[in-house]
Design an enzyme around this catalytic site. Structure first.
Site, PDB file in Angstrom:
ATOM      1  N   GLN A  34       0.842  -1.190   0.000  1.00 53.62           N
ATOM      2  CA  GLN A  34       0.000   0.000   0.000  1.00 53.62           C
ATOM      3  C   GLN A  34       0.884   1.250   0.000  1.00 53.62           C
ATOM      4  OE1 GLN A  34      -2.183  -0.825   3.617  1.00 53.62           O
ATOM      5  NE2 GLN A  34      -0.277  -1.421   4.626  1.00 53.62           N
ATOM      6  N   HIS A  65      -8.020   2.254  20.006  1.00 52.24           N
ATOM      7  CA  HIS A  65      -7.160   1.197  20.552  1.00 52.24           C
ATOM      8  C   HIS A  65      -7.656   0.679  21.896  1.00 52.24           C
ATOM      9  CE1 HIS A  65      -3.848   2.641  17.684  1.00 52.24           C
ATOM     10  NE2 HIS A  65      -4.297   1.479  17.269  1.00 52.24           N
ATOM     11  N   GLU A 109       1.106  -8.739  11.304  1.00 54.23           N
ATOM     12  CA  GLU A 109       0.834  -7.633  10.370  1.00 54.23           C
ATOM     13  C   GLU A 109       1.446  -7.973   9.020  1.00 54.23           C
ATOM     14  OE1 GLU A 109      -0.599  -4.417  10.215  1.00 54.23           O
ATOM     15  OE2 GLU A 109       0.243  -4.436   8.189  1.00 54.23           O
ATOM     16  N   ASP A 140       1.106 -12.977   6.194  1.00 62.05           N
ATOM     17  CA  ASP A 140      -0.330 -13.109   5.982  1.00 62.05           C
ATOM     18  C   ASP A 140      -1.032 -13.612   7.252  1.00 62.05           C
ATOM     19  OD1 ASP A 140      -2.856 -13.491   5.032  1.00 62.05           O
ATOM     20  OD2 ASP A 140      -2.367 -15.259   3.826  1.00 62.05           O
ATOM     21  N   GLY A 141      -1.919 -12.792   7.784  1.00 63.26           N
ATOM     22  CA  GLY A 141      -2.631 -13.143   9.009  1.00 63.26           C
ATOM     23  C   GLY A 141      -3.572 -14.315   8.840  1.00 63.26           C
ATOM     24  N   ASP A 159      -7.621  -6.113  13.814  1.00 62.32           N
ATOM     25  CA  ASP A 159      -7.443  -4.659  13.742  1.00 62.32           C
ATOM     26  C   ASP A 159      -7.036  -4.344  12.310  1.00 62.32           C
ATOM     27  OD1 ASP A 159      -6.720  -2.034  13.981  1.00 62.32           O
ATOM     28  OD2 ASP A 159      -5.095  -2.370  15.414  1.00 62.32           O
ATOM     29  N   SER A 160      -8.011  -4.391  11.422  1.00 60.13           N
ATOM     30  CA  SER A 160      -7.717  -4.337   9.989  1.00 60.13           C
ATOM     31  C   SER A 160      -8.167  -3.030   9.368  1.00 60.13           C
ATOM     32  CB  SER A 160      -8.451  -5.485   9.287  1.00 60.13           C
ATOM     33  OG  SER A 160      -9.839  -5.189   9.219  1.00 60.13           O
ATOM     34  N   ASP A 162     -10.380  -1.325   6.028  1.00 57.45           N
ATOM     35  CA  ASP A 162     -11.741  -1.599   5.559  1.00 57.45           C
ATOM     36  C   ASP A 162     -11.807  -2.910   4.773  1.00 57.45           C
ATOM     37  OD1 ASP A 162     -12.422   0.838   6.653  1.00 57.45           O
ATOM     38  OD2 ASP A 162     -12.225   1.938   4.776  1.00 57.45           O
ATOM     39  N   PRO A 166      -6.694  -5.474   0.659  1.00 58.60           N
ATOM     40  CA  PRO A 166      -5.944  -6.467   1.441  1.00 58.60           C
ATOM     41  C   PRO A 166      -6.762  -7.095   2.576  1.00 58.60           C
ATOM     42  CG  PRO A 166      -4.683  -4.408   1.220  1.00 58.60           C
ATOM     43  CD  PRO A 166      -6.020  -4.172   0.621  1.00 58.60           C
TER      44      PRO A 166
END
Lengths: 284, 284
Positions: A34, A65, A109, A140-141, A159-160, A162, A166
């Site tokens: 990104q 948070h 992450e 990759d989560g 905690d991504s 939108d 990705p």
């Protein structure tokens, strides 16, 4: 607004936009995943922007948070192993590590550059990164959760960004099934779930339907203010298979051994009371 | 943002701005008191702007109007006579009139043009204007309250613009003293009190200090989301001399005989739980 000193994010489907006054662009790069921009704002501290979308500012990140972490951590009876999927700015990790019963906290992450830049430009969010309980995996989560030992995780925090691009794969049944397998019997998943005003009849409702199909049975959406995100109003949603997520360790939350800026036990209880329109939309 | 199809309000002291996409300017005039603009937005229905500041949209006004009225009306033991100072769009009046125990509801607005334009462009907000309990006075609210018979009012709702310009006189000790004299023994004042994020250490704290000096003893600030106002997060503050404003007629609120879109009994209770930083700032 014909003013180059503002950074603006337009929320096209809703015909609205939010802007912050900028003093200086501190950094810009195209990572593998990104475009990352860091600005120094006039009144909000530093700002991180991913692919043109507001991610985090020094001034208001505490709202997001704290609400992504403390409610779920005080809902689980004894959270020991906690995994954050996404959350590369390390803010969620920092809040998780405030809980003394946590023995192992992972941040998984996909974009290591987000974390490296956060270390540089958001040192406060990264102030617990050297805690011996903190572990980092950059990759990759979805695959990481797939590979996790079944039943080994107490809490998964998604905690991504939108649910487009990705992060799209983090909002569907297949992903939630792997989460359920990785969680222990009393395990809880919490996911950022977009704007109550914009998304109660779409993303939030659809996400809960996918969670239900994956085998989750109990749900609780928690709205909270978040000025830089679309509508200034955001939410997270807790889901579990076996344990209620409408009750929590109120006494422990009230006697918490760490400072917060937004969260407290009564506020947690209060956030569980959904507005009328959300109750209708979500039938929670 | 170089896009003329958006209306933007810049919140200069905070270095932030909010914009809505506009389809058409429906009206513009300079009234005796302020510049009034009405727009048709793309996704938020109609929008009213006063002196360049967002006032109300069709889409999100329910948050503000419900929270300015139902909490205080369910806190008073038996609200019969209710006065709205300001509130020219008639949205607060409409919510007040949903309560069957109200026998007399006044809207005391300085600028009649706001109400006339609201009747034309926000018919839903004005849908109760012909209720026989509804009374309208167009003139100075401060003088109106001064002239009111002592002890004659159950609830005063100050639904004003920001505490600069025309509304400045609605935030000081002198005004609050006249409110206290006009209220009955169990009377309650509720005032819009700006942004929790921006104003907890300034406007909200100062306003409560002025209320206290005027003789009010009990206070409760209630935060709520409001996307079009600065920070997207707003508040009102209840004040009384004799009765608690931390308790309310929960059972009546739960069995309310009218529909709401945001407010319900549990949400009211939840809103009383202030964030940690506000508790510190306000010492409530």
């Amino acid at each position: 607004m014909n003013n180059d000193s503002f950074f603006t994010e337009i929320w096209t489907p809703e015909g609205s936009a939010f802007s912050l006054e900028i003093e200086e662009k501190l950094h810009e790069e195209q990572s593998e995943f990104q475009k990352i921009e860091i600005y120094r704002t006039r009144h909000w501290g530093n700002l991180m922007v991913l692919d043109g979308c507001y991610m985090v500012t020094d001034r208001d990140n505490f709202l997001y948070h704290e609400m992504m972490t403390h409610p779920v951590l005080f809902t689980h009876t004894n959270p020991r192993k906690v995994v954050v999927i996404g959350g590369g700015d390390c803010g969620a990790l920092k809040e998780v590590l405030k809980h003394p019963n946590v023995t192992e906290a992972w941040q998984v992450e996909i974009d290591e550059r987000v974390t490296r830049l956060s270390e540089q430009y958001f040192p406060d969010l990264c102030s617990s990164n050297s805690d011996p309980r903190a572990h980092f995996y950059f990759g990759d989560g979805i695959q990481w959760i797939k590979d996790a030992e079944p039943g080994s995780i107490d809490i998964i925090i998604v905690d991504s960004t939108d649910p487009v691009g990705p992060a799209e794969g983090l909002f569907n049944k297949a992903f939630f099934e792997t989460c359920l397998r990785a969680l222990g019997d009393n395990g809880i998943l919490v996911q950022q779930s977009e704007s109550p005003l914009f998304h109660s009849q779409t993303i939030i409702r659809d996400m809960i339907a996918e969670m239900r199909q994956a085998g989750f049975c109990h749900f609780q959406t928690l709205p909270f203010p978040q000025p830089i995100y679309p509508s200034g109003w955001w939410s997270c949603t807790m889901a579990s298979k076996n344990v209620s997520v409408n009750e929590f360790r109120y006494d422990h939350a009230q006697e918490k051994v760490f400072a917060t800026h937004y969260y407290n036990a009564d506020l947690h209880r209060g956030a569980m009371a959904l507005p009328e329109f959300m109750k209708r939309d979500l039938e929670q």
